[in-house]
Design an enzyme around this catalytic site. Structure first.
Site, short mmCIF file in Angstrom:
data_model
loop_
_atom_site.label_atom_id
_atom_site.label_comp_id
_atom_site.label_asym_id
_atom_site.label_seq_id
_atom_site.Cartn_x
_atom_site.Cartn_y
_atom_site.Cartn_z
N LYS A 168 46.20 49.38 32.32
CA LYS A 168 45.86 50.44 33.29
C LYS A 168 45.69 49.84 34.69
O LYS A 168 44.75 49.09 34.94
CB LYS A 168 44.54 51.11 32.90
CG LYS A 168 44.21 52.31 33.76
CD LYS A 168 42.79 52.79 33.60
CE LYS A 168 41.84 52.13 34.55
NZ LYS A 168 42.14 52.35 35.97
N GLU A 241 36.77 38.95 34.23
CA GLU A 241 36.93 38.23 35.51
C GLU A 241 36.32 39.13 36.58
O GLU A 241 36.92 40.13 36.95
CB GLU A 241 38.41 37.98 35.81
CG GLU A 241 39.12 37.07 34.83
CD GLU A 241 38.71 35.61 34.97
OE1 GLU A 241 37.88 35.29 35.85
OE2 GLU A 241 39.21 34.80 34.19
N CYS A 275 38.75 37.79 45.15
CA CYS A 275 37.56 37.40 44.39
C CYS A 275 37.15 35.97 44.73
O CYS A 275 35.97 35.66 44.81
CB CYS A 275 37.80 37.56 42.90
SG CYS A 275 39.23 36.66 42.31
N GLU A 373 28.44 40.25 47.81
CA GLU A 373 29.88 40.04 47.93
C GLU A 373 30.42 41.08 48.92
O GLU A 373 30.40 42.27 48.65
CB GLU A 373 30.57 40.24 46.57
CG GLU A 373 32.06 40.01 46.65
CD GLU A 373 32.83 40.38 45.38
OE1 GLU A 373 32.52 41.40 44.76
OE2 GLU A 373 33.75 39.64 45.03
P1 NAD Z 1 36.42 48.10 39.92
O1 NAD Z 1 35.52 47.47 38.94
O2 NAD Z 1 35.93 49.26 40.70
O3 NAD Z 1 37.77 48.61 39.23
C1 NAD Z 1 38.59 47.75 38.47
C2 NAD Z 1 39.34 48.56 37.43
O4 NAD Z 1 38.40 49.11 36.50
C3 NAD Z 1 40.13 49.74 37.98
O5 NAD Z 1 41.35 49.82 37.27
C4 NAD Z 1 39.24 50.93 37.66
O6 NAD Z 1 39.94 52.13 37.53
C5 NAD Z 1 38.63 50.51 36.33
N1 NAD Z 1 37.36 51.15 35.99
C6 NAD Z 1 36.46 51.75 36.81
N2 NAD Z 1 35.39 52.17 36.11
C7 NAD Z 1 35.60 51.81 34.82
C8 NAD Z 1 34.83 51.92 33.62
N3 NAD Z 1 33.63 52.50 33.60
N4 NAD Z 1 35.34 51.39 32.48
C9 NAD Z 1 36.54 50.77 32.48
N5 NAD Z 1 37.31 50.64 33.59
C10 NAD Z 1 36.85 51.15 34.75
O7 NAD Z 1 36.90 46.90 40.86
P2 NAD Z 1 37.77 46.99 42.17
O8 NAD Z 1 36.90 47.59 43.23
O9 NAD Z 1 39.08 47.60 41.83
O10 NAD Z 1 38.02 45.44 42.50
C11 NAD Z 1 37.19 44.67 43.31
C12 NAD Z 1 36.33 43.75 42.47
O11 NAD Z 1 37.15 42.96 41.60
C13 NAD Z 1 35.57 42.72 43.31
O12 NAD Z 1 34.24 42.61 42.86
C14 NAD Z 1 36.31 41.42 43.04
O13 NAD Z 1 35.55 40.25 43.24
C15 NAD Z 1 36.74 41.61 41.64
N6 NAD Z 1 37.88 40.72 41.31
C16 NAD Z 1 37.66 39.65 40.48
C17 NAD Z 1 38.70 38.78 40.19
C18 NAD Z 1 38.50 37.59 39.27
O14 NAD Z 1 39.49 37.04 38.82
N7 NAD Z 1 37.28 37.18 38.97
C19 NAD Z 1 39.95 39.00 40.75
C20 NAD Z 1 40.14 40.10 41.59
C21 NAD Z 1 39.07 40.96 41.86
#
Ligand code: NAD
Length: 473
Positions: A168, A241, A275, A373
């Site tokens: 997804k 992650e 990230c 962050e």
């Molecule tokens: P997010 O957690 O809002 O969303 C990520 C994904 O999860 C999206 O596809 C979203 O639709 C889905 N999602 C949302 N609510 C959900 C739920 N309750 N259950 C399951 N899935 C759900 O994150 P974002 O805002 O898209 O991304 C930014 C964050 O990602 C930052 O905190 C960043 O640090 C982190 N990030 C981490 C890494 C890593 O490798 N550690 C890499 C990239 C980004």
């Protein structure tokens, strides 16, 4: 504006209901994707389950060939893909190009990974070996900052391990991934890779789905916690992650002129939405004034604008919610009277989610911009006195993703790195990830790994088979 379909069971399909995707540079609709729910998910999972029966029995050569086909499809269409990526994600063309070629390169490199059996005991009494068995159907959930890279780093190891996947994308950035789905439709056997789109509400349906065996998630720590909860119902395997608040530590022997530009990009690449971006830069007091001035001077040469325009170095924030959060952090810094070296002054009205490059001059350690962050083009520069003090400050975080040390004395750099509580530490570089080295977080940055053999193992479980050699049967 085009419609992009989902990949389910080898076919590009839609359900007649659509989500609009905006270009963050101008807030115009760039495409539409299906708004899926439980029915489409059930179909995708059933297809993945059916495909798993044959795929798990394929040889490593067959899997390698399919994954290399994915790499080739991305590479051959890189020009179209990076432009589409900029239009939905906002990053400048050069950075979008890096992501697309990086994803193709990662797929090609990881196609060669294999998990060989390990012999535990081989003597007169027993032969015992551990083999790695694919876990089954994987649910992959990815964020909006590196939508293509994150999708590929889930699809590829799943396939290489012998699993099938339902992925997804983020509802903010699904277009390029769905275009890749179309390109690989006939490269991957039907049902092995399924890509479905929907609102955030589709996420928990995946986490809780009884016929999904493992979740691999990249995104925020807050969502990671919900995933852990959702996956606990049937004890799914999970890899998380999550967020980070990475510290960069610059020792007094670093060459100010040489590191200023690199430090800038370690924070501002992808408009800070990385990230593993440097989110706190600790500079030794002896070079603080010179280096902070050099970084601020360099910042003034970087153009913030539409990523599709030549010369843009920093694009818009990807979505409105994140844009408002970053503006809130800048406002908090203003309200508290923190000193700005650049930025913090532009009227944010107008079209597009643009935030000026903002650099803060030594705000206190408990400032929100230091403790949280930021995930945007706002960076605090912080002054330190002693190594012990800076290690303590760097480790004083709920996160533990990565960090960097900048020094001519690389032994000293390694000594400091070993005391940092993070999954990765770079000496004199930043954000370098290898397809063959594990990458993962500590503390609330998550657990498990991606990349390398450790990452591949996460898509398998160990099965030990023991043959009794001197048995009386
Ligand atoms: P997010 O957690 O809002 O969303 C990520 C994904 O999860 C999206 O596809 C979203 O639709 C889905 N999602 C949302 N609510 C959900 C739920 N309750 N259950 C399951 N899935 C759900 O994150 P974002 O805002 O898209 O991304 C930014 C964050 O990602 C930052 O905190 C960043 O640090 C982190 N990030 C981490 C890494 C890593 O490798 N550690 C890499 C990239 C980004």
């Amino acid at each position: 504006m085009a419609d992009y379909k989902n990949l389910i069971d080898g076919e590009m399909v839609d359900n007649g209901e659509w989500l609009e995707v905006l270009n963050p540079a101008n807030e115009q609709v760039v495409g539409r994707v299906p708004a899926c729910g439980k029915d489409e998910l059930d179909r995708a999972v059933a297809a993945a389950r059916r495909a798993f029966k044959d795929w798990k029995k394929t040889s490593r050569e067959e899997r390698q060939k399919v994954v290399q086909g994915i790499a080739a499809a991305i590479k051959e269409n890189a020009d179209e893909l990076f432009r589409l990526l900029t239009s939905e994600q906002g990053k400048p063309h050069a950075q979008a190009q890096q992501e697309i070629y990086g994803a193709a390169g990662l797929a090609a490199a990881q196609s060669t990974l294999t998990l060989d059996d390990v012999v535990n005991q081989d003597d007169d009494t027993r032969l015992s070996r551990t083999r790695r068995v694919p876990v089954g159907v994987v649910g992959g959930i990815v964020p909006w900052n590196f939508p293509v890279m994150m999708a590929i780093q889930k699809i590829v190891p799943a396939l290489v391990a012998g699993c099938t996947i339902v992925l997804k994308p983020s509802p903010f950035t699904p277009l390029t991934t769905l275009r890749i789905a179309e390109l690989i439709k006939d490269v991957v056997p039907a049902g092995t890779v399924n890509i479905i789109t929907g609102e955030d509400s589709l996420g928990p349906m995946i986490t809780e789905h009884p016929d999904i065996d493992k979740i691999t998630f990249t995104g925020s720590t807050a969502t990671g916690k919900k995933i852990m909860e959702g996956a606990s119902g049937d004890l799914k395997r999970i890899t998380l992650e999550l967020g980070g608040n990475d510290a960069s530590i610059v020792l007094p022997d670093a060459d100010v002129e040489k590191v200023a530009e690199q430090l800038f990009w370690s924070s501002f690449s992808n408009a800070g939405q990385v990230c593993i971006a440097a989110k706190r830069i600790y500079i030794h007091k002896d070079i603080y004034d010179d280096l902070s001035k050099a970084i601020a001077e360099y910042a003034k040469t970087v153009v913030v604008g539409d990523g599709s325009q030549q010369g843009t170095g920093v694009g818009p924030i990807q979505n409105k919610k994140q844009y408002e959060r970053v503006l809130e952090l800048i406002q908090d810094a203003k309200d508290n009277g923190y000193k700005f070296l650049t930025g913090g002054d532009k009227d944010p009205s107008g079209t597009g989610y643009y935030v000026p490059i903002t650099i803060l001059d030594n705000p206190p350690e408990d400032a929100r911009i230091v403790a949280e962050e930021q995930f945007g083009p706002v960076m605090p520069l912080l002054k330190f006195d002693s190594i012990d003090e800076v290690i303590e400050r760097a480790n004083n975080s709920e996160y533990g993703l990565a960090g960097a040390v900048w020094t001519k004395d690389t032994d000293k750099g390694v000594e400091i790195a070993e005391q940092l509580e993070t999954g990765t530490v770079w000496i004199n570089e930043f954000m370098h990830l290898s397809p063959f080295s594990p990458f993962g977080g500590h503390k609330q940055s998550g657990f498990g790994a991606e990349y390398g053999l450790d990452g591949l193992k996460e898509f398998t479980y160990p099965q030990v088979i023991t043959v009794k050699r001197d048995a009386a049967v």
